[in-house]
Design a protein around this motif. Structure first.
Motif, mmCIF file in Angstrom:
data_model
loop_
_atom_site.group_PDB
_atom_site.id
_atom_site.type_symbol
_atom_site.label_atom_id
_atom_site.label_comp_id
_atom_site.label_asym_id
_atom_site.label_seq_id
_atom_site.Cartn_x
_atom_site.Cartn_y
_atom_site.Cartn_z
ATOM 1 N N VAL A 205 28.248 -14.541 48.140
ATOM 2 C CA VAL A 205 27.188 -13.531 48.001
ATOM 3 C C VAL A 205 27.501 -12.541 46.869
ATOM 4 N N ARG A 206 26.455 -11.808 46.502
ATOM 5 C CA ARG A 206 26.593 -10.685 45.576
ATOM 6 C C ARG A 206 25.993 -9.470 46.256
ATOM 7 N N PHE A 207 26.331 -8.312 45.721
ATOM 8 C CA PHE A 207 25.715 -7.079 46.224
ATOM 9 C C PHE A 207 24.952 -6.406 45.088
ATOM 10 N N PHE A 208 23.752 -6.004 45.410
ATOM 11 C CA PHE A 208 22.912 -5.300 44.457
ATOM 12 C C PHE A 208 23.092 -3.807 44.729
ATOM 13 N N ASN A 209 23.813 -3.147 43.831
ATOM 14 C CA ASN A 209 24.144 -1.741 44.022
ATOM 15 C C ASN A 209 23.215 -0.877 43.149
ATOM 16 N N PRO A 210 22.339 -0.084 43.743
ATOM 17 C CA PRO A 210 21.391 0.728 42.968
ATOM 18 C C PRO A 210 22.082 1.629 41.931
ATOM 19 N N ALA A 211 23.299 2.099 42.260
ATOM 20 C CA ALA A 211 24.004 2.991 41.322
ATOM 21 C C ALA A 211 24.263 2.302 39.987
ATOM 22 N N ASP A 212 24.413 0.976 40.016
ATOM 23 C CA ASP A 212 24.632 0.233 38.766
ATOM 24 C C ASP A 212 23.400 0.264 37.871
ATOM 25 N N PHE A 213 22.281 0.633 38.458
ATOM 26 C CA PHE A 213 21.030 0.671 37.688
ATOM 27 C C PHE A 213 20.522 2.111 37.546
ATOM 28 N N GLY A 214 21.447 3.029 37.690
ATOM 29 C CA GLY A 214 21.129 4.436 37.427
ATOM 30 C C GLY A 214 20.497 5.184 38.586
ATOM 31 N N VAL A 215 20.440 4.565 39.768
ATOM 32 C CA VAL A 215 19.877 5.281 40.922
ATOM 33 C C VAL A 215 21.045 5.703 41.824
ATOM 34 N N ASP A 216 21.433 6.947 41.644
ATOM 35 C CA ASP A 216 22.619 7.457 42.325
ATOM 36 C C ASP A 216 22.190 8.339 43.486
ATOM 37 N N PHE A 217 21.978 7.732 44.627
ATOM 38 C CA PHE A 217 21.489 8.438 45.824
ATOM 39 C C PHE A 217 22.698 8.702 46.711
#
Lengths: 332, 255
Positions: A205-217
């Motif tokens: 599997v992979r993980f889709f991390n929003p922070a990698d796309f500039g969404v730092d919540f």
């Protein structure tokens, strides 16, 4: 016989002194309640370690660490006086400020938000946000992941209509049956379990991390009431210092066995191997770089979290959350 | 009956709200813990329409679930009314199954049936069914000796007649239980939606809970209360009509 006659009262006296000593030392300790956000598991390893290894006691504190749940809101408990410190997510803090609550943030436990999406390695890789178009994704309606996903879609010029959304519940069946491509998980708990289950089936599997796309919540943070921060700064410093020391020790690979043993006492249902993998994942989120200070508050991320919530109409007006961020240095 | 139900609910809700607001004032709590009246009203204006649709969605499932549970309760109640071994077995099974908390079974139901309509219906029916069954079994298993003796002695007793006699003699009890079970069916559906469904007012309450939005939850509770009051009022009115019809000039003809 003569010795025995003397020994009895002497031993009795010693026992009395010991009991009195224990009572005195307990009486000197300050009792506090600390409400977590979720159940006892590896993702709260630092909190468990603080309790189990006497970090709080060494600071003169008698802290009762209480499990959390969706129904138990630490910020509400602070206001009602049921808790003195607690763990809350950034969106909870911002919503509370929007509704007039007096809450301050003391530490940011996770430097990277554990809320991420898991997907199979053989699926289309998400390299750009526009790759989300057409994906079948899971969303917990009303949860953080809905806000984060909407933000990412907006950044990509997409809406929920451009993807196929499935409401997420407690079971992973839709993801395991491949009915959903991207499934929201807490990277360091469910993420580890799902990855392990799929690995047994020969899938990676992979993980889709929003922070990698500039969404730092921002995720979980330690909070207290403004009244406590202003009225008892020494107590806040004692508590925070002990807690962060414990988290620092818990994230040290050298203490791994002790940490896992402590966690196991509270989370008996999870297998040791899984807990070890969860601890590794937690370490990456709490201390992503060797020089990252445990609990450091990333003001920029908080400002972005507020901006996202404002943009999505989750709060009515700016709450200036950055003015409510304190750290250990503020209490020195 | 109907209007009395509604205004009684309004009084209870108003008292509940007043107590909440007094606690808020007394403890100087923020709107995050207990929302103030302006926020509640603002939220009600914004969300009432959506919540009303959700409540009607929930009610439709609840009515269907209640219908199924009434049918099942009478079916099993009639089968289990005999003091024979089979009747005793049915009663024991029904009582034992009742001991399982539906909330514990719900996750299994959702895994097997998904989080759609069927799961909600099944859970609503299950929550509503057991209390109904107990009442029906109680009624059907208790002979009305004064009347039944005559038919038995004259050799005219049939099972249909036995059921009719027992139902007729306990009509008031049965109509009250059926009207009361509406609340259970509604509660069952809401529990199902809260746990794992993807529609209905229980689902909306769960979202509001995630967002710590007590004003929305209070609005939802108001909607649920009004709708269930109307539904229960209608059932009670129907019950009164049935009792009036069976209890006056037609008494005996139905037998």
């Amino acid at each position: 016989m003569k010795h025995a006659k003397i020994l009895g009262p002497v031993l009795g006296l010693i026992v009395c002194i010991c009991i009195a000593g224990v009572s005195d030392s307990r009486a000197e300790q300050i009792s506090l309640n600390y409400r977590l956000k979720w159940l006892f598991n590896t993702s709260v390893a630092g909190d468990i370690f603080a309790m189990e290894k006497g970090f709080f006691a060494a600071a003169g504190l008698d802290v009762t660490v209480k499990e959390g749940s969706p129904e138990k809101d630490a910020i509400k408990e602070l206001e009602l006086g049921y808790a003195d410190f607690g763990v809350a997510s950034a969106d909870q803090v911002i919503r509370a400020l929007d509704k007039g609550a007096d809450v301050v943030v003391l530490a940011q436990i996770f430097q990277t938000n554990p809320m991420q999406w898991i997907y199979r390695d053989d699926q289309k890789q998400i390299n750009r946000l526009s790759d989300l178009k057409g994906c079948r994704m899971g969303i917990t309606y009303g949860g953080n992941d809905e806000t984060i996903m909407k933000t990412m879609l907006a950044k990509a010029g997409l809406t929920l209509k451009d993807v196929q959304v499935t409401g997420v519940r407690f079971d992973f069946t839709p993801f395991l049956k491949k009915q959903v491509t991207l499934w929201p998980v807490y990277r360091n708990s469910q993420g580890v379990i799902l990855a392990g289950q799929l690995a047994k089936e020969g899938e990676s599997v992979r993980f889709f991390n929003p922070a990698d796309f500039g969404v730092d919540f921002v995720a979980n943070s330690v909070v207290t009431s403004g009244k406590m921060a202003a009225g008892h700064p020494d107590l806040v410093r004692q508590f925070l210092s002990a807690l962060l020391d414990a988290w620092g020790a818990a994230m040290d690979p050298a203490n791994q066995e002790q940490v896992l043993a402590a966690v196991k006492k509270y989370d008996k249902g999870t297998q040791g191997e899984v807990q070890k993998a969860q601890l590794d994942a937690t370490r990456d989120l709490v201390k992503p770089h060797p020089d990252t200070a445990v609990g450091q508050i990333r003001r920029k991320a908080w400002a972005q979290t507020e901006a996202i919530m404002l943009e999505q109409g989750m709060i009515k007006q700016p709450v200036h959350v950055t003015s409510r961020l304190r750290d250990l240095a503020s209490f020195q | 009956m109907l209007f009395r139900r509604i205004y009684q609910f309004m009084i209870v809700y108003a008292v509940f709200l007043a107590i909440l607001l007094m606690v808020k004032k007394g403890l100087s709590l923020s709107d995050y813990v207990i929302p103030g009246l302006p926020l509640i009203l603002e939220t009600a204006v914004q969300m009432s329409a959506g919540f009303f649709t959700d409540v009607m969605d929930t009610l439709s499932v609840a009515i269907l679930g209640q219908g199924i549970s009434i049918f099942l309760a009478f079916f099993v109640g009639i089968l289990g009314r005999k003091s024979s071994w089979a009747g005793s077995m049915i009663r024991v099974t029904a009582y034992n199954i009742q001991a399982y908390p539906i909330v514990a079974l719900a996750p299994i139901i959702f895994i097997l049936l998904g989080d759609g309509f069927l799961s909600r219906l099944l859970i609503a029916a299950m929550i509503c069914y057991f209390p109904l069954l107990l009442s029906v079994l109680g009624v059907m298993a208790a002979p009305v000796e004064d009347i039944e003796h005559f038919y038995i002695a004259t050799g005219r007793m049939r099972w249909q007649l036995e059921v009719k006699i027992r139902a007729f003699e306990n009509l008031s009890k049965l109509t009250t239980v059926i009207a009361g079970s509406a609340t259970l069916a509604m509660a069952g559906t809401i529990v199902a939606e809260f746990i794992a469904a993807n529609a209905g007012i229980g689902y909306s309450i769960r979202i509001a809970l995630y967002q710590s939005n007590l004003a929305a939850i209070l609005t939802a509770l108001f909607m649920i209360g009004i709708v269930i009051s109307v539904y229960q009022g209608i059932l009670e009115t129907l019950g009164e009509m049935v009792k009036a019809k069976w209890g006056s000039e037609n008494k005996g003809k139905l037998l």
